[in-house]
Design a protein around this motif. Sequence first.
Motif, short mmCIF file in Angstrom:
data_model
loop_
_atom_site.label_atom_id
_atom_site.label_comp_id
_atom_site.label_asym_id
_atom_site.label_seq_id
_atom_site.Cartn_x
_atom_site.Cartn_y
_atom_site.Cartn_z
N ILE A 240 0.84 -1.20 0.00
CA ILE A 240 0.00 0.00 0.00
C ILE A 240 0.88 1.25 0.00
CG2 ILE A 240 -1.72 1.33 1.27
CD1 ILE A 240 -2.86 -1.15 -0.06
N ALA A 241 1.94 1.23 0.80
CA ALA A 241 2.86 2.36 0.82
C ALA A 241 3.49 2.57 -0.56
CB ALA A 241 3.95 2.14 1.87
N LEU A 242 3.83 1.47 -1.23
CA LEU A 242 4.38 1.56 -2.59
C LEU A 242 3.37 2.18 -3.55
CD1 LEU A 242 6.31 -1.78 -3.29
CD2 LEU A 242 7.25 0.53 -3.25
N ILE A 243 2.13 1.74 -3.47
CA ILE A 243 1.08 2.27 -4.33
C ILE A 243 0.90 3.77 -4.07
CG2 ILE A 243 -1.41 2.25 -4.76
CD1 ILE A 243 -1.30 -0.80 -4.26
N VAL A 244 0.83 4.13 -2.80
CA VAL A 244 0.64 5.53 -2.44
C VAL A 244 1.77 6.39 -2.99
CG1 VAL A 244 0.69 7.14 -0.49
CG2 VAL A 244 -0.80 5.13 -0.42
N GLN A 245 3.01 5.97 -2.77
CA GLN A 245 4.15 6.76 -3.25
C GLN A 245 4.20 6.81 -4.77
OE1 GLN A 245 6.13 8.85 -1.77
NE2 GLN A 245 7.14 9.26 -3.75
N THR A 246 3.85 5.70 -5.42
CA THR A 246 3.83 5.67 -6.89
C THR A 246 2.80 6.65 -7.44
OG1 THR A 246 4.56 3.36 -6.93
CG2 THR A 246 3.49 4.19 -8.91
#
Length: 289
Positions: A240-246
Amino acid sequence: MNYTKLALHYEDQLNLLVSRNLICNDRPRALEWLQRIGYYRLSAYFIPFRGGSTDNFRAGTDLDDVVDLYKFDGNLRLLMMQAMDRIEVAIRAVITYHVAHNLGVFGYADPANFASSFDHAAFLGLIRREERRSAETFVAHYRTKYTSETYLPFWMATELISFGALSKMYANLRAKLRKQIAQEFRQPAPVFLSWLHALTAIRNTCAHHGRLWNRELAVKPELPKTWKAQGIDNKRLYVIALIVQTLLSEVSPDSQWKERLKAHFNAYSSVDLAQMQFPANWQNEEPWL
């Protein structure tokens, strides 16, 4: 088997914790935490401090250790909500723009523009209910001026419905339009759709003060091929953190969110980030550099 546990007074709750080896040197302060957080909510953070299969705490565990984990999680929710607020606004804007231009101002009211399996009548009913209970000035102004119109313009309708309803509508658009919208975020449509569903679930968790630390995701997002090749898992918060930052890198390139996330984690260095599947060297890898 019948449930036999009784509701305990605060003093008895604290005595129970102490009997299970939890250190509470400041009893008035400990009682205050139980009053303000609640025993059951706080108990979700007991897990890493328990020893073996018993309810007893590991030797040396202080209530402050548990409360620190609770605080860590609370601040993490705030960070997630701040990021998703910006992401949600951008996604609403993009979907509104493309749907209005491709289908027309009132094209959303035509069931032919959606998949046959979509409950279009329920979708329109939802918009009507949201309009009736809305106190927005733009709704009152529109209805006063355009008395012969049955529907709101699409850009008004999308301001009233939830992010979950918006993502469900997106899921039922024609494939070409879904692809067009997803390309704005540099993702394939199936991946982007799964991200919308996953972010909606996390947003709801945050809104209801649910636990993020060590939570297994109820909605598991699809992974881009590059993430799969890196062995990234889609079961816990790291994805989720990866998705948010992306997504933030697309909608808000100057965002300092990743720096705030790093600072937050560094401030709680005792928290086991592996429980959220953050890699040991995550801060030294893309997109976190």
